[in-house]
Design a protein around this motif. Structure first.
Motif, PDB file in Angstrom:
ATOM      1  N   HIS A  53      -8.312  -5.195   4.455  1.00 37.54           N
ATOM      2  CA  HIS A  53      -9.477  -4.743   4.016  1.00 37.54           C
ATOM      3  C   HIS A  53     -10.280  -4.537   5.223  1.00 37.54           C
ATOM      4  O   HIS A  53     -10.996  -3.409   5.417  1.00 37.54           O
ATOM      5  CB  HIS A  53      -9.986  -5.531   2.786  1.00 37.54           C
ATOM      6  CG  HIS A  53      -9.193  -4.867   1.437  1.00 37.54           C
ATOM      7  ND1 HIS A  53     -10.219  -4.070   0.558  1.00 37.54           N
ATOM      8  CD2 HIS A  53      -8.267  -4.960   0.859  1.00 37.54           C
ATOM      9  CE1 HIS A  53      -9.413  -3.902  -0.583  1.00 37.54           C
ATOM     10  NE2 HIS A  53      -8.101  -4.378  -0.399  1.00 37.54           N
ATOM     11  N   SER A  55      -9.822   5.520   1.763  1.00 34.86           N
ATOM     12  CA  SER A  55     -10.122   4.326   0.699  1.00 34.86           C
ATOM     13  C   SER A  55      -8.852   4.251  -0.238  1.00 34.86           C
ATOM     14  O   SER A  55      -8.701   2.822  -0.557  1.00 34.86           O
ATOM     15  CB  SER A  55     -11.419   5.008   0.078  1.00 34.86           C
ATOM     16  OG  SER A  55     -12.265   5.101   1.062  1.00 34.86           O
ATOM     17  N   VAL A  56      -8.211   5.205  -0.851  1.00 33.09           N
ATOM     18  CA  VAL A  56      -7.053   4.851  -1.520  1.00 33.09           C
ATOM     19  C   VAL A  56      -6.128   3.939  -0.911  1.00 33.09           C
ATOM     20  O   VAL A  56      -5.484   3.099  -1.654  1.00 33.09           O
ATOM     21  CB  VAL A  56      -6.717   6.317  -2.055  1.00 33.09           C
ATOM     22  CG1 VAL A  56      -5.291   5.891  -2.834  1.00 33.09           C
ATOM     23  CG2 VAL A  56      -7.561   7.230  -3.000  1.00 33.09           C
ATOM     24  N   ASP A  88     -11.796  -1.247   6.450  1.00 33.16           N
ATOM     25  CA  ASP A  88     -13.290  -0.978   6.351  1.00 33.16           C
ATOM     26  C   ASP A  88     -14.020  -0.618   7.780  1.00 33.16           C
ATOM     27  O   ASP A  88     -14.933   0.172   7.699  1.00 33.16           O
ATOM     28  CB  ASP A  88     -13.976  -2.090   5.654  1.00 33.16           C
ATOM     29  CG  ASP A  88     -13.709  -2.236   4.354  1.00 33.16           C
ATOM     30  OD1 ASP A  88     -13.575  -1.187   3.822  1.00 33.16           O
ATOM     31  OD2 ASP A  88     -13.700  -3.328   3.917  1.00 33.16           O
ATOM     32  N   ARG A 106      -6.503   1.736   1.399  1.00 34.84           N
ATOM     33  CA  ARG A 106      -7.084   0.492   1.324  1.00 34.84           C
ATOM     34  C   ARG A 106      -6.907  -0.174  -0.066  1.00 34.84           C
ATOM     35  O   ARG A 106      -6.802  -1.414  -0.181  1.00 34.84           O
ATOM     36  CB  ARG A 106      -8.648   0.450   1.910  1.00 34.84           C
ATOM     37  CG  ARG A 106      -9.442  -0.904   1.892  1.00 34.84           C
ATOM     38  CD  ARG A 106     -10.842  -1.047   1.919  1.00 34.84           C
ATOM     39  NE  ARG A 106     -11.290  -0.204   0.802  1.00 34.84           N
ATOM     40  CZ  ARG A 106     -12.481   0.218   0.580  1.00 34.84           C
ATOM     41  NH1 ARG A 106     -13.309   0.040   1.689  1.00 34.84           N
ATOM     42  NH2 ARG A 106     -12.722   0.692  -0.487  1.00 34.84           N
ATOM     43  N   ASP A 107      -7.269   0.389  -0.959  1.00 32.24           N
ATOM     44  CA  ASP A 107      -7.170  -0.483  -2.302  1.00 32.24           C
ATOM     45  C   ASP A 107      -5.809  -0.623  -2.584  1.00 32.24           C
ATOM     46  O   ASP A 107      -5.792  -1.929  -3.490  1.00 32.24           O
ATOM     47  CB  ASP A 107      -7.526   0.873  -3.465  1.00 32.24           C
ATOM     48  CG  ASP A 107      -8.896   1.024  -3.366  1.00 32.24           C
ATOM     49  OD1 ASP A 107      -9.902   0.703  -2.880  1.00 32.24           O
ATOM     50  OD2 ASP A 107      -9.279   2.313  -3.779  1.00 32.24           O
ATOM     51  N   GLY A 108      -4.593  -0.442  -1.774  1.00 31.98           N
ATOM     52  CA  GLY A 108      -3.621  -0.913  -2.182  1.00 31.98           C
ATOM     53  C   GLY A 108      -2.956  -2.109  -1.055  1.00 31.98           C
ATOM     54  O   GLY A 108      -2.072  -2.717  -1.433  1.00 31.98           O
ATOM     55  N   PRO A 132       0.731  -1.226   0.086  1.00 29.62           N
ATOM     56  CA  PRO A 132       0.072  -0.022   0.052  1.00 29.62           C
ATOM     57  C   PRO A 132       0.809   1.358  -0.066  1.00 29.62           C
ATOM     58  O   PRO A 132       1.935   1.405   0.422  1.00 29.62           O
ATOM     59  CB  PRO A 132      -0.792   0.006   1.461  1.00 29.62           C
ATOM     60  CG  PRO A 132       0.187  -0.824   2.108  1.00 29.62           C
ATOM     61  CD  PRO A 132       1.012  -1.848   1.059  1.00 29.62           C
TER      62      PRO A 132
END
Length: 90
Positions: A48, A81-82, A52, A84-86, A2
């Motif tokens: 995640h 959120s960005v 979350d 988390r996407d990683g 991330p």
């Protein structure tokens, strides 16, 4: 791996929002900021599901606040959120 830049941004913005938040959400925001700091320092793992949970806490706090920190919380949610996407999936 991330991008920790977004994690750092989320924590920094959240700490600033804590100073302007009302009593109804200040402790919740401070708690999440502390958790993000622990992740930054590698004292705590994040995936995640963990992130979350923080995002849900932030959304709840945004609904409960009576001060003008909603936009700040939105910025934190976006940066987190960005981040988390990683992360690897839960």
């Amino acid at each position: 791996m991330p991008d920790d830049t977004h994690l750092h941004q989320a924590r920094r913005e959240l700490e600033e929002a804590v100073n302007r938040a009302d009593d109804a959400v200040r402790d919740d925001l401070r708690e999440v900021a502390g958790e993000l700091a622990a992740i930054e320092q590698d004292d705590q793992q994040a995936d995640h599901a963990v992130v979350d949970g923080y995002l849900n806490q932030l959304r709840q706090a945004k609904q409960e606040t009576e001060t003008d920190v909603e936009d700040d919380i939105d910025d934190v949610i976006e940066a987190l959120s960005v981040y988390r996407d990683g992360l690897d999936g839960a």
